[in-house]
Design an enzyme around this catalytic site. Structure first.
Site, mmCIF file in Angstrom:
data_model
loop_
_atom_site.group_PDB
_atom_site.id
_atom_site.type_symbol
_atom_site.label_atom_id
_atom_site.label_comp_id
_atom_site.label_asym_id
_atom_site.label_seq_id
_atom_site.Cartn_x
_atom_site.Cartn_y
_atom_site.Cartn_z
ATOM 1 N N LYS A 169 0.844 -1.211 0.000
ATOM 2 C CA LYS A 169 0.000 0.000 0.000
ATOM 3 C C LYS A 169 0.872 1.252 0.000
ATOM 4 C CE LYS A 169 -1.799 1.638 4.002
ATOM 5 N NZ LYS A 169 -1.550 3.065 4.277
ATOM 6 N N ASN A 170 1.852 1.298 0.907
ATOM 7 C CA ASN A 170 2.613 2.538 1.081
ATOM 8 C C ASN A 170 3.608 2.793 -0.034
ATOM 9 O OD1 ASN A 170 1.072 2.869 3.312
ATOM 10 N ND2 ASN A 170 2.663 2.308 4.781
ATOM 11 N N CYS A 197 -5.476 11.372 12.678
ATOM 12 C CA CYS A 197 -6.280 10.152 12.595
ATOM 13 C C CYS A 197 -6.136 9.469 13.950
ATOM 14 C CB CYS A 197 -5.785 9.264 11.465
ATOM 15 S SG CYS A 197 -4.098 8.743 11.727
ATOM 16 N N ARG A 233 -0.305 13.725 13.334
ATOM 17 C CA ARG A 233 0.271 13.589 11.986
ATOM 18 C C ARG A 233 0.337 14.927 11.247
ATOM 19 N NH1 ARG A 233 -1.822 8.039 9.389
ATOM 20 N NH2 ARG A 233 0.227 8.125 8.376
ATOM 21 N N ASP A 270 4.374 0.217 12.129
ATOM 22 C CA ASP A 270 3.202 -0.446 11.527
ATOM 23 C C ASP A 270 3.086 -1.890 11.965
ATOM 24 O OD1 ASP A 270 3.216 1.316 8.333
ATOM 25 O OD2 ASP A 270 2.579 1.870 10.345
ATOM 26 N N ARG A 330 -8.780 -0.811 4.266
ATOM 27 C CA ARG A 330 -7.963 0.260 3.670
ATOM 28 C C ARG A 330 -6.616 -0.300 3.220
ATOM 29 N NH1 ARG A 330 -6.425 4.309 7.490
ATOM 30 N NH2 ARG A 330 -5.014 4.733 5.772
HETATM 31 C C1 EPZ Z 1 3.981 6.651 6.547
HETATM 32 O O1 EPZ Z 1 3.162 7.637 7.151
HETATM 33 C C2 EPZ Z 1 3.086 5.442 6.359
HETATM 34 N N1 EPZ Z 1 1.961 5.803 5.485
HETATM 35 C C3 EPZ Z 1 2.554 4.984 7.723
HETATM 36 O O2 EPZ Z 1 1.802 3.805 7.512
HETATM 37 C C4 EPZ Z 1 3.741 4.643 8.620
HETATM 38 O O3 EPZ Z 1 3.249 4.301 9.899
HETATM 39 C C5 EPZ Z 1 4.665 5.855 8.725
HETATM 40 O O4 EPZ Z 1 5.077 6.276 7.403
HETATM 41 C C6 EPZ Z 1 5.924 5.550 9.531
HETATM 42 O O5 EPZ Z 1 6.614 4.490 8.946
HETATM 43 C C7 EPZ Z 1 2.181 5.885 4.154
HETATM 44 O O6 EPZ Z 1 3.284 5.662 3.655
HETATM 45 C C8 EPZ Z 1 0.997 6.248 3.313
HETATM 46 P P1 EPZ Z 1 5.897 9.884 8.947
HETATM 47 P P2 EPZ Z 1 3.722 9.153 7.291
HETATM 48 O O7 EPZ Z 1 5.795 11.188 8.261
HETATM 49 O O8 EPZ Z 1 4.541 9.507 6.123
HETATM 50 C C9 EPZ Z 1 5.762 12.978 12.484
HETATM 51 C C10 EPZ Z 1 -0.144 2.496 7.549
HETATM 52 O O9 EPZ Z 1 -0.812 1.946 8.406
HETATM 53 N N2 EPZ Z 1 5.733 14.015 11.451
HETATM 54 O O10 EPZ Z 1 7.139 9.061 8.786
HETATM 55 O O11 EPZ Z 1 2.572 10.020 7.637
HETATM 56 C C11 EPZ Z 1 4.471 12.184 12.531
HETATM 57 O O12 EPZ Z 1 3.500 12.864 13.310
HETATM 58 C C12 EPZ Z 1 0.390 3.888 7.779
HETATM 59 O O13 EPZ Z 1 0.179 1.974 6.465
HETATM 60 C C13 EPZ Z 1 5.779 15.351 11.825
HETATM 61 O O14 EPZ Z 1 5.832 15.668 13.004
HETATM 62 O O15 EPZ Z 1 4.659 8.985 8.572
HETATM 63 C C14 EPZ Z 1 4.913 10.901 13.176
HETATM 64 O O16 EPZ Z 1 4.985 11.099 14.574
HETATM 65 C C15 EPZ Z 1 0.073 4.359 9.182
HETATM 66 N N3 EPZ Z 1 5.744 16.303 10.866
HETATM 67 C C16 EPZ Z 1 6.328 10.694 12.638
HETATM 68 O O17 EPZ Z 1 6.746 11.980 12.157
HETATM 69 C C17 EPZ Z 1 5.680 15.987 9.525
HETATM 70 O O18 EPZ Z 1 5.680 16.909 8.685
HETATM 71 C C18 EPZ Z 1 6.409 9.683 11.503
HETATM 72 O O19 EPZ Z 1 5.579 10.142 10.491
HETATM 73 C C19 EPZ Z 1 5.625 14.623 9.158
HETATM 74 C C20 EPZ Z 1 5.661 13.647 10.132
#
Ligand code: EPZ
Length: 414
Positions: free
Chosen positions: A21-22, A114, A119, A301, A393
């Site tokens: 998915k990702n 969410c 996020r 995840d 999803r």
């Molecule tokens: C991706 O989400 C994945 N989703 C998530 O999978 C996965 O859990 C996550 O990466 C971590 O591996 C997709 O790829 C579509 P991050 P993403 O930005 O990109 C903080 C699933 O179930 N952050 O690496 O949103 C954020 O709040 C989903 O498949 C900021 O603070 O994750 C979090 O605490 C769930 N500011 C941490 O970084 C930002 O601008 C990691 O988030 C961006 C992120």
């Protein structure tokens, strides 16, 4: 939709692992970088991908699905992502960088938080501003405009989505960029590889420092979406939870190293080529301390899966969730209904494994839902898992897959 699960069945058999998915969402976002045809193979048939396709189609992309192959082409008629589609999934944020790069503007409803956390998107937007892009917040919308200029930018955290957006923004930027402290998840590496196939000039692929030489135009390409490592971990978790034996094919064992390292002391795990064979005759006696962190460490995840495996083990496990502030408490509370002994303090769960019994539980997010199914498979008696729409999803048909291995899951309209 809900699952009625008669637990206690031992799962045995073989399953192929479908596309991630990702990875699919990131590559679909990157198709906006060119009007040429991009062909994506091994595309999973899951709700988030369908919604991402609807979003891109609503913006003007012509997308045709033929089995698990997608053809994506055409130019965007609109660079305003309709809220009706953009709010369907968080992955909608992944059109930000590519739209700015190719069309020099985008208006995007902020996907918002969410169940697993707030996020925010500050890193995405701060990086774009470093490239000279004007960013304007208007209530729950973000509008960006400008021509990206190459920059040397260090992400304050190795955010997967921010890395993907900034990569896409940089490949058509004026001048060269160096992006530091970027995410190195397999899905990010796949994006880097596809961008190169589209004509981007990227070096440092797979490392946390990426150098990009901006080019004027990208062309079409074809690319095979990598196998879903979280789906693979979900299947393996079901084998461990039911003391079964499962063989996965079409997967990438090297993408599951941290997860397999946790299971290995308790099960027989054999990796050969694109297959993993796991058998778990004994109930594990706890898993020690697990801390989630960016790749290649233990993936957030897979944390919900681990919480359920810990709950039905026969020993102590400590799980610390360091990425998402709200990704522990809900499932811990639901697992309590099954008799689990879990104490949550802040971002840490202390679990004393024991046998679980069936209960009515509710999923509140995608991977949490999968974790509850794993616990129900391990439980004596019947469980009802509500909120299957969250599971759909990211999983093509989790109940069907587990029933192929001998589970007894009935799907019912809630
Ligand atoms: C991706 O989400 C994945 N989703 C998530 O999978 C996965 O859990 C996550 O990466 C971590 O591996 C997709 O790829 C579509 P991050 P993403 O930005 O990109 C903080 C699933 O179930 N952050 O690496 O949103 C954020 O709040 C989903 O498949 C900021 O603070 O994750 C979090 O605490 C769930 N500011 C941490 O970084 C930002 O601008 C990691 O988030 C961006 C992120």
């Amino acid at each position: 939709m809900e699952y009625i699960i008669n637990g206690g069945k031992t799962l045995r058999g073989e399953l192929p692992v479908y596309g991630a998915k990702n990875c699919a969402l990131a590559l679909l976002g990157a198709t906006v970088l060119t009007d040429d045809e991009v062909i994506l193979f091994n595309c999973p048939n899951i709700v988030d991908v369908s919604n991402m396709i609807k979003l891109l189609q609503s913006m003007g992309k012509v997308i045709v699905r033929n089995g698990d192959t997608l053809s994506v082409k055409g130019e965007l008629g609109s660079v305003c992502a309709p809220s009706a589609y953009a709010t369907l999934l968080r992955g909608s944020a992944l059109v930000l960088g590519s739209s700015i790069a190719h069309y020099h503007r985008i208006a995007l409803p902020l996907p918002g938080g969410c169940a697993i956390g707030a996020r925010p998107m500050d890193i995405h937007l701060d990086g774009l501003q470093a490239m000279g892009i004007d960013v304007l917040y208007e209530s729950d919308m973000v509008s960006c405009a400008g021509i990206p200029v190459g920059t040397d930018y260090k992400l304050r955290f190795a955010s997967v989505g921010a890395t993907e957006n900034l990569l896409c923004a940089s490949v058509l930027a004026r001048g060269n960029s160096v992006l530091r402290n970027v995410a190195i998840e397999p899905e990010v590496v796949a994006l880097e590889q596809m961008l190169v196939r589209m004509g981007a000039r990227i070096s440092g692929i797979g490392t946390d420092t990426i150098s990009v030489e901006g080019v004027r135009k990208l062309h079409g390409a074809d690319f095979a979406i990598i196998p879903d490592r979280i789906v693979a971990a979900t299947y393996l978790s079901a084998a461990v939870a039911t003391r079964g034996e499962v063989t996965l094919t079409h997967c990438r064992p090297d993408h599951l190293r941290a997860f397999l390292d946790v299971l290995q002391p308790h099960c027989s795990v054999r990796c050969y080529g694109d297959a993993i064979r796991l058998s778990a005759p004994e109930i594990p006696c706890g898993y020690g301390e697990i801390v989630t962190a960016p790749y290649p460490l233990f993936p957030t995840d897979m944390q919900s899966l681990m919480l359920s495996l810990a709950a039905c083990s026969r020993g102590k496990t400590i799980i610390r969730e360091t990425l998402f502030e709200n990704r522990l408490a809900h499932n811990a509370a639901e697992l309590h209904k099954m008799g689990a002994d879990i104490v949550v303090s802040g971002n840490t769960a202390t679990v004393a494994g024991k046998s679980l019994h069936g209960a009515d539980v509710v999923a509140s997010d995608l991977r949490g839902g999968a974790g509850l199914v794993i616990a129900a498979l391990a439980s004596d008696g019947t469980s009802t898992v509500r909120g299957v729409e969250h599971i759909d999803r990211g999983y093509a048909d989790l109940a069907l897959d587990f029933n192929k291995l001998g589970a007894d899951i009935v799907c019912k309209e809630a």
